[in-house]
Scaffold this active site. Structure first.
Site, PDB file in Angstrom:
ATOM      1  N   GLY A  75      13.930  54.628  54.571  1.00 15.36           N
ATOM      2  CA  GLY A  75      15.114  54.140  54.019  1.00 15.36           C
ATOM      3  C   GLY A  75      15.979  53.953  55.188  1.00 15.36           C
ATOM      4  O   GLY A  75      15.622  53.898  56.350  1.00 15.36           O
ATOM      5  N   ALA A  76      17.016  53.383  55.144  1.00 21.50           N
ATOM      6  CA  ALA A  76      18.087  52.930  56.005  1.00 21.50           C
ATOM      7  C   ALA A  76      18.500  53.744  57.292  1.00 21.50           C
ATOM      8  O   ALA A  76      18.191  53.476  58.411  1.00 21.50           O
ATOM      9  CB  ALA A  76      19.332  52.199  55.521  1.00 21.50           C
ATOM     10  N   VAL A  77      18.794  54.979  56.656  1.00 21.84           N
ATOM     11  CA  VAL A  77      19.073  56.273  57.586  1.00 21.84           C
ATOM     12  C   VAL A  77      17.863  56.618  58.341  1.00 21.84           C
ATOM     13  O   VAL A  77      17.801  56.695  59.573  1.00 21.84           O
ATOM     14  CB  VAL A  77      19.882  57.367  57.006  1.00 21.84           C
ATOM     15  CG1 VAL A  77      20.138  58.136  58.000  1.00 21.84           C
ATOM     16  CG2 VAL A  77      21.234  56.826  56.562  1.00 21.84           C
ATOM     17  N   SER A 125       6.741  55.153  48.857  1.00 19.00           N
ATOM     18  CA  SER A 125       6.763  54.640  50.141  1.00 19.00           C
ATOM     19  C   SER A 125       5.475  55.019  51.187  1.00 19.00           C
ATOM     20  O   SER A 125       5.278  54.616  52.255  1.00 19.00           O
ATOM     21  CB  SER A 125       7.949  54.785  50.997  1.00 19.00           C
ATOM     22  OG  SER A 125       9.022  54.416  49.986  1.00 19.00           O
ATOM     23  N   ARG A 141      26.359  70.636  51.922  1.00 23.17           N
ATOM     24  CA  ARG A 141      27.588  70.507  52.703  1.00 23.17           C
ATOM     25  C   ARG A 141      28.567  71.658  52.477  1.00 23.17           C
ATOM     26  O   ARG A 141      29.209  72.075  53.195  1.00 23.17           O
ATOM     27  CB  ARG A 141      28.112  69.120  52.515  1.00 23.17           C
ATOM     28  CG  ARG A 141      27.324  68.132  53.343  1.00 23.17           C
ATOM     29  CD  ARG A 141      28.087  66.723  53.139  1.00 23.17           C
ATOM     30  NE  ARG A 141      27.337  65.748  53.649  1.00 23.17           N
ATOM     31  CZ  ARG A 141      27.482  64.237  53.016  1.00 23.17           C
ATOM     32  NH1 ARG A 141      28.242  64.020  51.906  1.00 23.17           N
ATOM     33  NH2 ARG A 141      26.557  63.598  53.615  1.00 23.17           N
ATOM     34  N   CYS A 148      29.309  60.406  55.962  1.00 22.95           N
ATOM     35  CA  CYS A 148      29.712  59.333  57.327  1.00 22.95           C
ATOM     36  C   CYS A 148      31.344  59.127  57.593  1.00 22.95           C
ATOM     37  O   CYS A 148      31.488  59.008  58.724  1.00 22.95           O
ATOM     38  CB  CYS A 148      29.079  58.078  56.994  1.00 22.95           C
ATOM     39  SG  CYS A 148      28.972  57.299  55.222  1.00 22.95           S
ATOM     40  N   ARG A 205      35.088  50.174  49.071  1.00 22.45           N
ATOM     41  CA  ARG A 205      33.934  49.581  49.670  1.00 22.45           C
ATOM     42  C   ARG A 205      34.503  47.984  49.821  1.00 22.45           C
ATOM     43  O   ARG A 205      34.922  47.397  49.038  1.00 22.45           O
ATOM     44  CB  ARG A 205      32.819  49.568  48.593  1.00 22.45           C
ATOM     45  CG  ARG A 205      31.409  48.994  49.052  1.00 22.45           C
ATOM     46  CD  ARG A 205      30.847  50.016  49.854  1.00 22.45           C
ATOM     47  NE  ARG A 205      30.241  51.027  49.348  1.00 22.45           N
ATOM     48  CZ  ARG A 205      29.640  52.190  49.691  1.00 22.45           C
ATOM     49  NH1 ARG A 205      29.739  52.264  51.087  1.00 22.45           N
ATOM     50  NH2 ARG A 205      29.267  53.274  49.085  1.00 22.45           N
ATOM     51  N   HIS A 258      31.853  51.617  59.196  1.00 29.22           N
ATOM     52  CA  HIS A 258      33.099  52.013  58.371  1.00 29.22           C
ATOM     53  C   HIS A 258      34.269  51.996  59.282  1.00 29.22           C
ATOM     54  O   HIS A 258      34.232  52.341  60.343  1.00 29.22           O
ATOM     55  CB  HIS A 258      32.892  53.336  57.854  1.00 29.22           C
ATOM     56  CG  HIS A 258      31.811  53.513  56.567  1.00 29.22           C
ATOM     57  ND1 HIS A 258      31.298  52.639  56.106  1.00 29.22           N
ATOM     58  CD2 HIS A 258      31.449  54.740  56.182  1.00 29.22           C
ATOM     59  CE1 HIS A 258      30.275  53.059  55.264  1.00 29.22           C
ATOM     60  NE2 HIS A 258      30.084  54.232  55.329  1.00 29.22           N
ATOM     61  N   ASN A 264      28.319  53.407  60.425  1.00 36.51           N
ATOM     62  CA  ASN A 264      27.929  54.702  59.387  1.00 36.51           C
ATOM     63  C   ASN A 264      26.746  54.915  59.476  1.00 36.51           C
ATOM     64  O   ASN A 264      26.300  56.233  59.026  1.00 36.51           O
ATOM     65  CB  ASN A 264      28.432  53.929  58.015  1.00 36.51           C
ATOM     66  CG  ASN A 264      27.716  52.639  57.550  1.00 36.51           C
ATOM     67  OD1 ASN A 264      27.780  51.611  58.318  1.00 36.51           O
ATOM     68  ND2 ASN A 264      27.016  52.727  56.422  1.00 36.51           N
TER      69      ASN A 264
END
Length: 348
Positions: free
Chosen positions: A16-18, A44, A103, A132, A245, A252, A326
């Site tokens: 993934g992106a992160v 994946s 969290r 983020c 957004r 961000h 971000n």
């Protein structure tokens, strides 16, 4: 970092992106890795990724994947974290989780190292990485809170589409092209993939990030509100957020209004605190139009602050503009930073 001891590390959600940024950051920081495992969904699995010039094959995550792992970085969505985090802990790993799954759990530290590093050592196997938009805001506000006290925060965010994942970024690309070609805009992802209605993001602004709650705030807004109070250990702090957004890819930006407790504080006092704060870069000079932007902050690990000014009506009110990548400080870098502190303080 110079070390003799090395660690077995797993990245869950590596493709993934992160996850990709986590991999790059571990390499950039020369994190002391013995063995590295890249884990993902079955979809994946089998993909190849490169780390320090070596090709690594992504494996499907199973409970057994965590045998012998010391540190597991999770960034594959809340449901995956709920399924596997405790399995990893059971097998002796410390989990640094980048989703919202844990969290707000009582016994899980929620950590931004510049703000509450000491909370790391209270972990019972899981440490949560905040949202983020929360991370960059509390990093910028902490030096002010520490020196001058804090009563109230009001924040409006201007958030990049990469925060909603790679599909959202793709949607922005396609819609922008269509818009410029005078074609119909097709929207399937934003504002929230799982919600009922979708709107174009290209050349637009969507005042909805995540789903609406009964109180009229979105889940993203409530995350910022609740996480800020938890990280700063200030349950009674007044916090309000509006999360929007916007059609850009990375970083961000936030307009932050803060009320402090001390009287007689000047803009220069605030700028001085920020200029000397860890992980913060002050870019603030109206005379030369110097202030951070999403593009100028992209690919950088720090949190950038500009436009510091006094509220014209409230003696102890100040406004500022806070920008950060971000995917880095907002996600991958904060996670790796936590891992570095665990290792250097021997908090495994």
């Amino acid at each position: 970092m110079s070390h003799t001891k090395t660690y077995n590390v797993a990245i869950v959600g590596a493709t993934g992106a992160v996850g990709q940024k986590m991999l790059e950051t571990l390499e950039d920081r020369n994190f002391p890795i013995n063995e590295l495992k890249l884990l993902s969904s079955s979809r994946s699995a089998g993909l190849k990724m490169s780390f320090k010039g070596e090709e690594k094959t992504v494996e499907e995550a199973t409970p057994e994947s965590f045998e012998g792992i010391d540190i597991a970085l999770f960034s594959a969505g809340g449901s995956v974290s709920k399924k596997f985090a405790h399995e990893a802990v059971k097998r002796g790993a410390v989990v640094i989780d980048n989703t919202s799954a844990f969290r707000m759990a009582e016994d899980v530290p929620l950590v931004v190292p510049e703000v509450n590093e000491e909370d790391i050592k209270l972990h019972k196997g899981i440490i949560a990485n905040p949202n983020c938009s929360t991370i960059q805001m509390v990093a910028a506000l902490e030096p002010i809170r520490k020196a001058l006290g804090m009563k109230r925060i009001i924040v409006s965010t201007y958030q990049a589409v990469s925060g909603a994942g790679t599909e959202a970024a793709e949607e922005l690309r396609e819609q922008s092209q269509a818009f410029l070609n005078g074609e119909e805009l097709e929207a399937n992802i934003l504002p929230v993939k799982g919600d009922n209605k979708h709107s174009p993001i290209a050349f637009n602004a969507l005042p909805q990030i995540d789903v609406f709650q009964e109180n009229g705030y979105t889940y993203e807004e409530m995350k910022m509100i609740n996480e800020t109070k938890k990280i700063m250990h200030m349950p009674d702090l007044s916090v309000a957020a509006t999360c929007v957004r916007l059609p850009f890819f990375t970083s961000h930006a936030e307009s932050v209004y803060v009320e402090i407790e001390k009287d007689g504080v000047t803009v220069e006092d605030i700028q001085n605190l920020l200029a000397h704060a860890p992980g913060i870069v002050l870019e603030d000079d109206p005379s030369t139009q110097t202030y951070p932007t999403p593009l100028s902050a992209a690919e950088k690990r720090e949190v950038f602050v500009g436009r510091v000014r006094k509220d014209l009506d409230h003696e102890r009110g100040f406004h500022m503009w806070v920008v950060s990548d971000n995917l880095l400080k907002g996600a991958a870098w904060n996670s790796v930073q936590i891992a570095e502190r665990i290792v250097s303080n021997e908090w495994l």
